[in-house]
Every structure is written in structure tokens, then in C-alpha cells.
Design a protein around this motif. Structure first.
Motif, PDB file in Angstrom:
ATOM      1  N   UNK A  56       0.815  -1.221   0.000  1.00 16.40           N
ATOM      2  CA  UNK A  56       0.000   0.000   0.000  1.00 16.40           C
ATOM      3  C   UNK A  56       0.848   1.270   0.000  1.00 16.40           C
ATOM      4  N   UNK A  57       2.027   1.198   0.614  1.00 15.29           N
ATOM      5  CA  UNK A  57       2.925   2.353   0.584  1.00 15.29           C
ATOM      6  C   UNK A  57       3.347   2.659  -0.859  1.00 15.29           C
ATOM      7  N   UNK A  58       3.746   1.613  -1.588  1.00 19.63           N
ATOM      8  CA  UNK A  58       4.148   1.793  -2.986  1.00 19.63           C
ATOM      9  C   UNK A  58       2.992   2.380  -3.799  1.00 19.63           C
ATOM     10  N   UNK A  59       1.771   1.909  -3.495  1.00 16.84           N
ATOM     11  CA  UNK A  59       0.594   2.432  -4.196  1.00 16.84           C
ATOM     12  C   UNK A  59       0.412   3.924  -3.896  1.00 16.84           C
ATOM     13  N   UNK A  60       0.715   4.326  -2.665  1.00 16.64           N
ATOM     14  CA  UNK A  60       0.569   5.745  -2.309  1.00 16.64           C
ATOM     15  C   UNK A  60       1.611   6.607  -3.032  1.00 16.64           C
ATOM     16  N   UNK A  61       2.796   6.051  -3.215  1.00 13.95           N
ATOM     17  CA  UNK A  61       3.832   6.782  -3.958  1.00 13.95           C
ATOM     18  C   UNK A  61       3.420   6.907  -5.435  1.00 13.95           C
ATOM     19  N   UNK A  62       2.772   5.858  -5.927  1.00 13.17           N
ATOM     20  CA  UNK A  62       2.292   5.879  -7.315  1.00 13.17           C
ATOM     21  C   UNK A  62       1.243   6.989  -7.514  1.00 13.17           C
ATOM     22  N   UNK A  63       0.348   7.113  -6.564  1.00 13.68           N
ATOM     23  CA  UNK A  63      -0.675   8.164  -6.649  1.00 13.68           C
ATOM     24  C   UNK A  63      -0.019   9.548  -6.639  1.00 13.68           C
ATOM     25  N   UNK A  64       0.976   9.706  -5.768  1.00 10.50           N
ATOM     26  CA  UNK A  64       1.684  10.985  -5.697  1.00 10.50           C
ATOM     27  C   UNK A  64       2.385  11.309  -7.013  1.00 10.50           C
ATOM     28  N   UNK A  65       2.987  10.275  -7.619  1.00  4.06           N
ATOM     29  CA  UNK A  65       3.697  10.497  -8.881  1.00  4.06           C
ATOM     30  C   UNK A  65       2.712  10.979  -9.944  1.00  4.06           C
ATOM     31  N   UNK A  66       1.530  10.399  -9.938  1.00  2.34           N
ATOM     32  CA  UNK A  66       0.519  10.787 -10.913  1.00  2.34           C
ATOM     33  C   UNK A  66       0.027  12.216 -10.667  1.00  2.34           C
ATOM     34  N   UNK A  67      -0.173  12.564  -9.404  1.00  2.35           N
ATOM     35  CA  UNK A  67      -0.697  13.894  -9.081  1.00  2.35           C
ATOM     36  C   UNK A  67       0.338  14.996  -9.184  1.00  2.35           C
ATOM     37  N   UNK A  68       1.566  14.692  -8.756  1.00  4.58           N
ATOM     38  CA  UNK A  68       2.525  15.774  -8.520  1.00  4.58           C
ATOM     39  C   UNK A  68       3.694  15.834  -9.488  1.00  4.58           C
ATOM     40  N   UNK A  69       3.987  14.719 -10.188  1.00  5.25           N
ATOM     41  CA  UNK A  69       5.225  14.732 -10.952  1.00  5.25           C
ATOM     42  C   UNK A  69       5.099  15.545 -12.231  1.00  5.25           C
ATOM     43  N   UNK A  70       6.193  16.239 -12.566  1.00  8.92           N
ATOM     44  CA  UNK A  70       6.222  17.011 -13.791  1.00  8.92           C
ATOM     45  C   UNK A  70       6.839  16.197 -14.925  1.00  8.92           C
ATOM     46  N   UNK A  71       7.104  14.931 -14.650  1.00  6.89           N
ATOM     47  CA  UNK A  71       7.719  14.081 -15.672  1.00  6.89           C
ATOM     48  C   UNK A  71       6.927  12.783 -15.796  1.00  6.89           C
ATOM     49  N   UNK A  72       6.395  12.519 -16.967  1.00  2.92           N
ATOM     50  CA  UNK A  72       5.510  11.364 -17.140  1.00  2.92           C
ATOM     51  C   UNK A  72       6.189  10.034 -16.881  1.00  2.92           C
ATOM     52  N   UNK A  73       7.487   9.984 -17.162  1.00  2.00           N
ATOM     53  CA  UNK A  73       8.222   8.733 -16.966  1.00  2.00           C
ATOM     54  C   UNK A  73       8.232   8.274 -15.517  1.00  2.00           C
ATOM     55  N   UNK A  74       8.103   9.202 -14.599  1.00  2.00           N
ATOM     56  CA  UNK A  74       8.168   8.856 -13.173  1.00  2.00           C
ATOM     57  C   UNK A  74       7.111   7.817 -12.805  1.00  2.00           C
ATOM     58  N   UNK A  75       5.891   8.030 -13.312  1.00  2.00           N
ATOM     59  CA  UNK A  75       4.818   7.131 -12.944  1.00  2.00           C
ATOM     60  C   UNK A  75       5.110   5.701 -13.419  1.00  2.00           C
ATOM     61  N   UNK A  76       5.683   5.590 -14.612  1.00  2.00           N
ATOM     62  CA  UNK A  76       6.005   4.261 -15.134  1.00  2.00           C
ATOM     63  C   UNK A  76       7.062   3.556 -14.278  1.00  2.00           C
ATOM     64  N   UNK A  77       8.034   4.333 -13.818  1.00  2.00           N
ATOM     65  CA  UNK A  77       9.082   3.736 -12.968  1.00  2.00           C
ATOM     66  C   UNK A  77       8.453   3.154 -11.704  1.00  2.00           C
TER      67      UNK A  77
END
Ligand code: HMH
Length: 210
Positions: A56-77
Motif C-alpha cells: 500500500x505504501x508503494x501504491x501511495x507513492x504511485x498516486x503521488x507520482x501521478x498527481x505531482x510529478x512534472x515528468x511522465x516517466x516517473x509514474x512508469x518507474x
């Protein structure tokens, strides 16, 4: 891309504790083949619980990457990391079965439970993975005498692809730190240090030398 960032600067500053986490006596005993199997089994059972909390922690980081990241590749990583956890849980179950461990009876020990509290930031996400990567990669270096039945365990975190994944997480963390406030930087450094301390406690728990 791989230039020195904030995280590496901190690892240098906290070198001693980093080495304590990545060259712990438990890891050294795996490398030289003197590992006590009871210690290994304790580690395996406790780490199974840790990885369940990590999902669930990893899932929360994934949500943050989707909401906050300025780089699309981050979410895929991050998604790659999340996706591999299902296989990891299955691996723990199969491995426990091999060693005659009943996972349904395992309860988290204090060093494990305490660690759950740190599962909250990208900094900890990277550091948690990096410590295991560095620890187990050391075990599969040439000249090590790992018992054959532990090779798969070491390869799981010590393999090159996992190393590349950790490097990608590091790049993301460093990029985000460049835009962080002083307050956020302080917090991130504190979180990194806390992960290192909790990793040492986690290994200690499995050695039985609390
Ligand atoms: C305690 N640290 C601990 N367990 C793990 N499985 C990892 C790091 C790597 O995911």
C-alpha cells in the motif's frame, strides 16, 4: 543523468550508518556462508510482513507520482515497482513453504512494526530499496561463498535490473529535491537517516541480537 545529487551527498555524510545498514553482520554471514539458518528464517518471515506493508505504501507513492510529478516517466518507474510486488509476495510464500515456515502464524516484531511508520515519502521509498539492493548485490559479487539455497534470495534484490530500478528512483528523488524548500530538505535527510537506522534494527532482529 547520473550526476551526483542531494541523496548521494547525504549518503557520503552518513557513510558509517549506511555501511552499517548495507554491510550488516547478517549480510556478511550470507556472503561468507556462515549464516545461521534460524536467522535466515526469521528474516524471511518478518520480511514477508514488511513487504505486505510496503505494497500500500508503494501504491501511495504511485498516486503521488501521478498527481505531482512534472515528468511522465516517473509514474512508469513507480508502476514497475508496484507491479513486481505481486510476484514478490508469491516468492515469499513459496520460499517460506520450502523452509517449513507457516506464514499465517507470523506476527511482526517491534523493529518491523516500528519501521511501518516510516512508509510515507519518496525519499524513504528509494532508500528502502537501495539498502537491499546494495546489501544483496554485495553477496553475489565474485568470491562470495553464499550457500546455494540462498542464491535466489540474493539475486532477487542484488540483480542488475533491480539496481537500474533503484537508480531511476534515485534520479527522481534527486530531481524533486532540487525544487524542495529548506524545510523539505531537512525532512528528507532525516527520513533517509531514519531508514538506515531502521534497516540496521531490522537485520538485528533476525540475528537475535536485539
Ligand atoms: C526491511 N527493507 C526491508 N525489506 C525489504 N523487502 C526491502 C527493504 C526492499 O524492498
Amino acid at each position: 543523468e547520473d550526476k551526483i545529487g542531494m541523496s548521494e551527498t547525504w549518503l557520503r555524510k552518513h557513510r558509517l550508518i549506511y555501511d552499517g545498514a548495507t554491510r550488516h553482520p547478517l549480510i556478511i554471514s550470507i556472503c561468507d556462508g556462515t549464516i545461521n539458518i534460524a536467522s535466515f528464517k526469521t528474516w524471511l518471515a518478518q520480511d514477508y510482513l514488511f513487504v505486505r506493508a510496503f505494497v500500500p505504501f508503494a501504491a501511495s507513492v504511485l498516486i503521488k507520482a501521478w498527481k505531482e510529478s512534472d515528468c511522465r516517466g516517473d509514474m512508469e518507474v513507480i508502476l514497475g515497482g508496484v507491479a513486481s510486488l505481486e510476484d514478490e509476495i508469491s516468492w515469499f510464500k513459496a520460499e517460506a513453504n520450502k523452509w517449513g515456515i507457516s506464514l499465517s502464524d507470523v506476527v511482526p516484531q517491534p523493529p518491523n512494526k516500528n519501521y511501518y511508520r516510516l512508509l510515507e515519502s519518496l525519499m524513504t521509498f528509494w532508500a528502502i530499496e537501495a539498502v537491499y539492493q546494495e546489501s544483496f548485490a554485495h553477496c553475489i559479487e565474485e568470491g562470495s561463498k553464499i550457500p546455494p539455497e540462498l542464491k535466489e534470495t540474493c539475486a532477487r534484490w542484488g540483480n542488475e535490473a533491480f539496481g537500474k530500478y533503484c537508480q531511476s528512483l534515485l534520479n527522481i528523488a534527486n530531481r524533486r529535491l532540487q525544487k524542495a524548500s529548506d524545510e523539505e530538505l531537512k525532512k528528507a535527510e532525516f527520513m533517509l537517516l531514519s531508514v538506515l537506522e531502521h534497516e540496521v534494527e531490522f537485520w538485528n532482529m533476525s540475528c537475535g541480537n536485539k
